[in-house]
Design an enzyme around this catalytic site. Structure first.
Site, PDB file in Angstrom:
ATOM      1  N   PRO A  70       8.782   8.302   3.521  1.00  0.00           N
ATOM      2  CA  PRO A  70       9.842   7.422   2.999  1.00  0.00           C
ATOM      3  C   PRO A  70      10.579   6.678   4.113  1.00  0.00           C
ATOM      4  O   PRO A  70      11.316   5.730   3.838  1.00  0.00           O
ATOM      5  CB  PRO A  70      10.795   8.389   2.277  1.00  0.00           C
ATOM      6  CG  PRO A  70      10.039   9.650   2.086  1.00  0.00           C
ATOM      7  CD  PRO A  70       9.038   9.713   3.204  1.00  0.00           C
ATOM      8  N   GLU A  97       7.520  19.485   2.949  1.00  0.00           N
ATOM      9  CA  GLU A  97       8.844  18.872   2.965  1.00  0.00           C
ATOM     10  C   GLU A  97       8.994  17.896   4.119  1.00  0.00           C
ATOM     11  O   GLU A  97       9.743  16.943   4.035  1.00  0.00           O
ATOM     12  CB  GLU A  97       9.920  19.957   3.070  1.00  0.00           C
ATOM     13  CG  GLU A  97      10.127  20.740   1.783  1.00  0.00           C
ATOM     14  CD  GLU A  97       9.648  22.171   1.893  1.00  0.00           C
ATOM     15  OE1 GLU A  97       8.621  22.412   2.568  1.00  0.00           O
ATOM     16  OE2 GLU A  97      10.290  23.061   1.291  1.00  0.00           O
ATOM     17  N   ARG A 134      -8.874  -2.913  -3.144  1.00  0.00           N
ATOM     18  CA  ARG A 134      -9.136  -3.991  -4.117  1.00  0.00           C
ATOM     19  C   ARG A 134      -9.225  -5.359  -3.444  1.00  0.00           C
ATOM     20  O   ARG A 134      -9.699  -6.312  -4.052  1.00  0.00           O
ATOM     21  CB  ARG A 134      -8.074  -4.005  -5.230  1.00  0.00           C
ATOM     22  CG  ARG A 134      -6.701  -4.368  -4.781  1.00  0.00           C
ATOM     23  CD  ARG A 134      -5.686  -4.228  -5.889  1.00  0.00           C
ATOM     24  NE  ARG A 134      -5.788  -5.281  -6.899  1.00  0.00           N
ATOM     25  CZ  ARG A 134      -5.351  -6.533  -6.725  1.00  0.00           C
ATOM     26  NH1 ARG A 134      -4.798  -6.895  -5.580  1.00  0.00           N
ATOM     27  NH2 ARG A 134      -5.466  -7.413  -7.694  1.00  0.00           N
ATOM     28  N   ASP A 149      -5.859 -13.946  -5.615  1.00  0.00           N
ATOM     29  CA  ASP A 149      -5.418 -14.989  -4.687  1.00  0.00           C
ATOM     30  C   ASP A 149      -4.135 -15.631  -5.185  1.00  0.00           C
ATOM     31  O   ASP A 149      -3.217 -15.871  -4.420  1.00  0.00           O
ATOM     32  CB  ASP A 149      -6.484 -16.083  -4.551  1.00  0.00           C
ATOM     33  CG  ASP A 149      -7.710 -15.570  -3.815  1.00  0.00           C
ATOM     34  OD1 ASP A 149      -7.606 -14.519  -3.154  1.00  0.00           O
ATOM     35  OD2 ASP A 149      -8.761 -16.221  -3.916  1.00  0.00           O
TER      36      ASP A 149
END
Ligand code: 4GX
Length: 225
Positions: A70, A97, A134, A149
């Site tokens: 994070p 953790e 992808r 695109d």
């Protein structure tokens, strides 16, 4: 989609369990934090050993090494595009953790998939894998990659409709049935700008807007007042 891409040889994916590279007989990969405190931390050795065993010397690794956290740089479409250019990627993640600070030194880039805390880095890693793979040529169909695109322009998508023309009293906008391709293009562009203005005004600052876009956006702002 990624399963098909693997079968077609468009990408190779493998998972390494760093527990197999733990040093102690008990195969423990975590330990208590120096200085005290709650929670266990991932130890550096299993990660360094796993890396060296599977990928060789760190300094000779040809691709990018990513660490999911994070605290990382927000993962964006722009970053996905830059990572898709690499031939090799390694992603470090674990179900802990936290991790010993020295693990950070293995990584070229620390990435976050959003401002929330999960129980591990596996889902974030899968998000990055999906978003990057992808973009590999051939992974999406011809149609979908052409669409991809157009999504890269930094705006939200315009509304889409398929059959039936009327459903539960909700009609498909007439312009989409008009067959007038220029009018359809303008409507879509305007609705894309409207969505972005209403839902993600922050994105407009980074979008590169043409003179035509600016006029359409002016109309949207007037309509939405
Ligand atoms: N965007 N998490 C990181 C901590 C951790 C422990 C061991 C590596 C090894 C997250 C996110 C995220 C949960 C992944 C805590 N990392 N990752 N993990 N949001 O919440 O990327």
């Amino acid at each position: 989609m990624l399963g098909r891409a693997r079968e077609q040889g468009l990408l190779r994916l493998s998972v390494v369990n760093f527990r197999d590279y733990a040093e102690s007989k008990h195969k423990n990969v975590d330990d208590e934090p120096y200085g005290g405190g709650a929670g266990m931390l991932l130890k550096p050795e299993p990660i360094y050993n796993a890396f060296a065993s599977v990928l060789g010397p760190r300094e000779a690794y040809p691709g990018k090494v990513l660490l999911m956290s994070p605290q990382g740089t927000p993962f964006t479409q722009r970053i996905a595009e830059s990572l898709a250019k690499e031939d090799d990627l390694a992603i470090l993640c674990g179900h802990y953790e936290g991790f010993d600070e020295r693990i950070r030194h293995l990584a070229d880039m620390e990435l976050s998939i959003g401002d929330y805390v999960l129980t591990g880095g596996e889902l974030p890693a899968m998000v990055v894998i999906d978003g990057v793979c992808r973009l590999i040529p051939g992974v999406l169909g011809e149609d979908a990659s052409h669409q991809a695109d157009s999504y890269a322009d930094g705006l939200l998508e315009h509304p889409h409709y398929t059959r039936p023309r009327q459903y539960l009293g909700m009609d498909v906008p007439d312009v989409l049935l008009s067959g007038n391709h220029e009018e359809i293009r303008l409507w879509r562009r305007k609705e894309s700008l409207r969505r972005t203005w209403l839902r993600r005004r922050d994105l407009l600052a980074g979008a590169d807007l043409s003179a035509e876009d600016m006029k359409l956006l002016d109309d949207v702002k007037r309509e939405e007042e």
